[in-house]
Design an enzyme around this catalytic site. Structure first.
Site, PDB file in Angstrom:
ATOM      1  N   HIS A  74       0.835  -1.202   0.000  1.00 54.47           N
ATOM      2  CA  HIS A  74       0.000   0.000   0.000  1.00 54.47           C
ATOM      3  C   HIS A  74       0.868   1.250   0.000  1.00 54.47           C
ATOM      4  CE1 HIS A  74       0.638   0.886   4.368  1.00 54.47           C
ATOM      5  NE2 HIS A  74       0.708  -0.427   4.477  1.00 54.47           N
ATOM      6  N   ASP A  76      -0.657   4.294   0.823  1.00 57.69           N
ATOM      7  CA  ASP A  76      -1.206   5.230   1.794  1.00 57.69           C
ATOM      8  C   ASP A  76      -0.453   5.104   3.115  1.00 57.69           C
ATOM      9  OD1 ASP A  76      -2.461   2.639   2.031  1.00 57.69           O
ATOM     10  OD2 ASP A  76      -3.903   3.519   3.415  1.00 57.69           O
ATOM     11  N   GLU A 135      -5.071   0.906   2.693  1.00 56.81           N
ATOM     12  CA  GLU A 135      -4.816  -0.143   3.693  1.00 56.81           C
ATOM     13  C   GLU A 135      -4.887   0.406   5.108  1.00 56.81           C
ATOM     14  OE1 GLU A 135      -2.672  -2.945   6.345  1.00 56.81           O
ATOM     15  OE2 GLU A 135      -2.214  -0.828   5.937  1.00 56.81           O
TER      16      GLU A 135
END
Length: 383
Positions: A74, A76, A135
């Site tokens: 991920h 993020d 995530e």
């Protein structure tokens, strides 16, 4: 032929893109450029609306046929918070460490895998990357949507490596072959508000809630298994919200969190708690939200392959573990065997998150060996 990518430089460029969950935009541009430059077909798409979206997702693929080896991660990150020694989105190398939000969790790992994949420009089978921007948040428009995209395209991996930071004291000392499941529950016991001097005209919900919580607190779900620690129920909140001393309240509420091993399912646990609520009060209601079911990849060829690469480059044998919180591996495990391995987790989600520059280089070497080993194996002996 191989193409050289500097994983530290790529990690810095990813960190320099603020990507607090849910992430979109510039950070995906950086990754797409790197992947396209080494022959990956990159598919990006936006999913979801506010408040949990929009979320950007990326699926990149190179090669064709079996075996299909995937890496998941991920882009993020959690909010950086105040108090950093420098700008959390301005990567800085100070001494032996690279500082920045996402350095460990998990832009450093993604950069290492891309650099490792660059070394294997010509390979049998298929390599893919499953990258979400959701995530660290609710995780409803991220990997779940990516899985739907992959299924629709007929691109289901045979094995998946999730690059979460699993190492504890030294790179490679632990890999995850499973995770416990998670379910949160909200109990509400309705009552009838009234004056404490006239209890016959009211219905106090608090005694019923206390009985419910007492029975829940007495539960021992299990004693653990060979690979999992014992499941546990934690009462995380009790709320009445009654500021008056002479009023019987209209409702009483509580919240539970259960982390459970593979002896249980979220639905079965919710049904068990719901039955207790109904037995103690006909006015009790339960809401349950299953964050993920427990999963387990038994030790075998896949974990051995990863362990061998770690030992080659670090000299240590990793511990196979199922400890810790949940990850997007809970979704991916429904597709294929999943193992998690990545950088040291000591500073993830903390102020001044940092990764050793040397660890990124070594992780790249380990990932390169894992890619080579995975793509040399026939599909019939992958696990």
């Amino acid at each position: 032929m191989s193409i050289s990518i500097d994983p530290v430089d790529l990690a810095c460029r990813l960190i320099a893109c603020p990507s607090v969950t849910p992430a979109t935009g510039a950070v995906f541009d950086v990754l797409e450029e790197a992947l396209a430059g080494i022959g990956f077909a990159v598919h990006r798409f936006i999913a979801g609306d506010a408040p949990d979206g929009p979320v950007e997702n990326l699926f990149a693929i190179r090669g064709s046929g079996a075996p299909h080896f995937a890496y998941a991660g991920h882009l993020d990150v959690v909010p950086p918070g105040a108090g950093w020694a420098g700008d959390p989105f301005t990567p800085q190398i100070r001494g032996d460490l690279l500082y920045g939000r996402g350095a460990v969790d998990m832009k450093g790992s993604i950069a290492a895998f891309v650099a490792a994949a660059a070394r294997h420009a010509d390979h049998p089978g298929t390599i893919s990357l499953i990258i979400t921007g959701d995530e660290e948040g609710p995780a409803v428009h991220g990997t779940v949507v990516l899985i739907e995209h992959m299924q629709a395209a007929g691109q289901i991996p045979d094995l998946c490596l999730v690059g979460e930071p699993t190492s504890v004291n030294r790179l490679g000392d632990m890999i995850k072959i499973g995770r416990r499941g998670s379910v949160n529950m909200w109990i509400t016991v309705a009552g009838t508000q009234g004056h404490v001097a006239y209890p016959h005209l009211a219905d106090n919900p608090i005694p019923a809630l206390v009985r419910i919580l007492s029975r829940i607190e007495a539960i021992t779900l299990d004693e653990g298994t060979d690979w999992f620690q014992a499941s546990n129920i934690e009462i995380t909140d009790v709320e009445v919200g009654n500021p008056a001393t002479n009023v019987i309240p209209a409702a009483a509420k509580a919240r539970l969190s259960i982390r459970f091993n593979d002896l249980h399912s979220g639905e079965a646990l919710a049904a068990r708690i719901r039955a207790i609520c109904e037995e103690e009060s006909p006015r009790a209601a339960l809401e349950a939200k299953i964050s993920g079911e427990a999963f387990f990849t038994p030790p075998g060829a896949f974990s051995d392959m990863i362990s061998a690469a770690i030992t080659k480059h670090t000299g240590i044998t990793p511990e196979l573990s199922t400890t810790g919180g949940t990850s997007d591996a809970r979704f991916l495990s429904k597709l294929c065997p999943v193992v998690e391995f990545g950088l040291l987790n000591a500073t993830m989600h903390k102020l001044d998150e940092a990764v050793a520059v040397q660890d990124i280089a070594v992780l790249t070497d380990i990932f390169a060996d894992i890619i080579e080993a995975a793509l040399k194996r026939s599909k019939s002996i992958l696990v």
